[in-house]
Design an enzyme around this catalytic site. Sequence first.
Site, PDB file in Angstrom:
ATOM      1  N   ARG A 258      15.649 -11.915 -22.485  1.00  0.00           N
ATOM      2  CA  ARG A 258      17.072 -11.710 -22.740  1.00  0.00           C
ATOM      3  C   ARG A 258      17.876 -12.505 -21.724  1.00  0.00           C
ATOM      4  O   ARG A 258      17.604 -12.460 -20.521  1.00  0.00           O
ATOM      5  CB  ARG A 258      17.435 -10.223 -22.660  1.00  0.00           C
ATOM      6  CG  ARG A 258      16.761  -9.411 -23.765  1.00  0.00           C
ATOM      7  CD  ARG A 258      17.132  -7.946 -23.727  1.00  0.00           C
ATOM      8  NE  ARG A 258      16.338  -7.207 -24.719  1.00  0.00           N
ATOM      9  CZ  ARG A 258      16.345  -5.881 -24.849  1.00  0.00           C
ATOM     10  NH1 ARG A 258      17.120  -5.148 -24.071  1.00  0.00           N
ATOM     11  NH2 ARG A 258      15.591  -5.296 -25.765  1.00  0.00           N
ATOM     12  N   GLU A 347      19.191   4.150 -18.320  1.00  0.00           N
ATOM     13  CA  GLU A 347      18.556   4.029 -19.634  1.00  0.00           C
ATOM     14  C   GLU A 347      17.239   3.261 -19.531  1.00  0.00           C
ATOM     15  O   GLU A 347      17.181   2.155 -18.985  1.00  0.00           O
ATOM     16  CB  GLU A 347      19.492   3.324 -20.611  1.00  0.00           C
ATOM     17  CG  GLU A 347      18.960   3.259 -22.028  1.00  0.00           C
ATOM     18  CD  GLU A 347      18.768   1.837 -22.519  1.00  0.00           C
ATOM     19  OE1 GLU A 347      17.664   1.560 -23.036  1.00  0.00           O
ATOM     20  OE2 GLU A 347      19.685   1.023 -22.384  1.00  0.00           O
ATOM     21  N   SER A 350      15.324   3.607 -25.941  1.00  0.00           N
ATOM     22  CA  SER A 350      16.350   3.738 -26.968  1.00  0.00           C
ATOM     23  C   SER A 350      15.679   3.968 -28.317  1.00  0.00           C
ATOM     24  O   SER A 350      14.795   3.203 -28.711  1.00  0.00           O
ATOM     25  CB  SER A 350      17.204   2.465 -27.020  1.00  0.00           C
ATOM     26  OG  SER A 350      18.274   2.615 -27.913  1.00  0.00           O
ATOM     27  N   ARG A 388      11.264  -2.526 -15.541  1.00  0.00           N
ATOM     28  CA  ARG A 388      12.336  -1.567 -15.269  1.00  0.00           C
ATOM     29  C   ARG A 388      11.808  -0.174 -14.945  1.00  0.00           C
ATOM     30  O   ARG A 388      12.317   0.507 -14.057  1.00  0.00           O
ATOM     31  CB  ARG A 388      13.319  -1.486 -16.444  1.00  0.00           C
ATOM     32  CG  ARG A 388      14.395  -0.437 -16.221  1.00  0.00           C
ATOM     33  CD  ARG A 388      15.446  -0.402 -17.300  1.00  0.00           C
ATOM     34  NE  ARG A 388      16.342  -1.535 -17.197  1.00  0.00           N
ATOM     35  CZ  ARG A 388      17.587  -1.539 -17.676  1.00  0.00           C
ATOM     36  NH1 ARG A 388      18.062  -0.469 -18.279  1.00  0.00           N
ATOM     37  NH2 ARG A 388      18.352  -2.597 -17.553  1.00  0.00           N
TER      38      ARG A 388
END
Length: 425
Positions: A258, A347, A350, A388
């Site tokens: 990304r 977060e 998802s 992450r």
Amino acid sequence: MLDLKFIRENVAAVRRAAEVKRVNLDLDELLRVDRELQDLKGRTEAMQAERNQNAKLVPRATQGERPALIQKGKDLGESLRALEPELRAHEDALRQLLLQVPQIPHASVPLGQGDADNVELRRGGHLPAFDFAPKDHVALLEQHGWADPERVARVSGSRSYLLKGEGARLEWAILTLALDVLSERGFEMLSTTALVRPETFVASGHFPGGEDQVYKIEGQELMLAGTSEVPVNSLYAGEILPEDLLPLRYAAYSGAFRSEAGSAGRDVRGLIRVHEFKKVEQYVLMQADEEAALAMFAALLGNAEAILQSLELPYRVVQNCTGDMGAGKVLMYDIETWVPSEGLYRETHSCSYLGDWQARRTGLRYKDAGGKIHFAHTLNNTGIAAPRILVPFLENHQLSDGRIRVPEALRPYLGGKEVLGREQE
């Protein structure tokens, strides 16, 4: 996209969906183009019928009548050819507008503008109670020599990462644990590429609108996907599957890329927001049955929670509001994991249910026992994303000497070790 017939018959609902999801859709323009296209098709079909009827008259016509009939056929053909560019232009314009139409959110979705309006549903795990001054994940990586940010930045630029030794093994162990949890729950593992064609982003719903987040391969019609949802969603594009093959449940592992356009200055330190990462994605292609799909949604969410519970990480589940759920979603929940150094939940997962919105873009269909063809429903949810997840993992499991406690479920993936790292000197 939504069914065009549904849009025509539910203008107010579509307009409201665009409003609450903050989608810039000119619905009046869409309806105008649709009406004009229907008129053009009607005119085209009428002329084609007239030309066919005229052609049938030619063999039976007298010598004197035939030239006029032949000329009429030519004139009708010319008129049809003249209409064709306009017809194609309207079809293209309508498709581009349809690609911008949002999915209708589920009735349970709260109204809101952004993530501040998301609603917490529940919490899992226990927040750590440190009797020492805890370190953040960057300091912990540095203490153990598990990262080399300066050298990798020289090689790959900013927002890149490199893990070493036990840090690299820990990342791999967490990814493998996640794959095993999903495999035990009936998901078929896929190891897939991140290289995809541009049309797969349109099919998944990431385009139009997300083009600035994607890396493009110069000189080739290829791009790098930010999730394996993109290639997996197009595996059966244009096919008609037998219903007894469904649901297809995949645990897809891939690299992910990304560009993080628009995020300058945000989360630049450590492993939170990097350009390249590794991800296990849950993806489901199933029958067009909302009740069954909502049960599957709960199952996907439960899988992600089970992984976090195995890692003994504290987390919370939030329901995304209308302004934070994406155009294609019927329903969306996030899982946020506790980051002690920041004193907040971030977060990490998802979970999304898209109805037939994605399937209509992709051409994902199946045939039921009665021979009727339906568009499928699709769902997806993060299994785990690394590095992450290492941010909360390292910080929540640190010991007073800086070493990292290994949760029991993860120990078999790390040679039985109960603790990683070295004591602070």
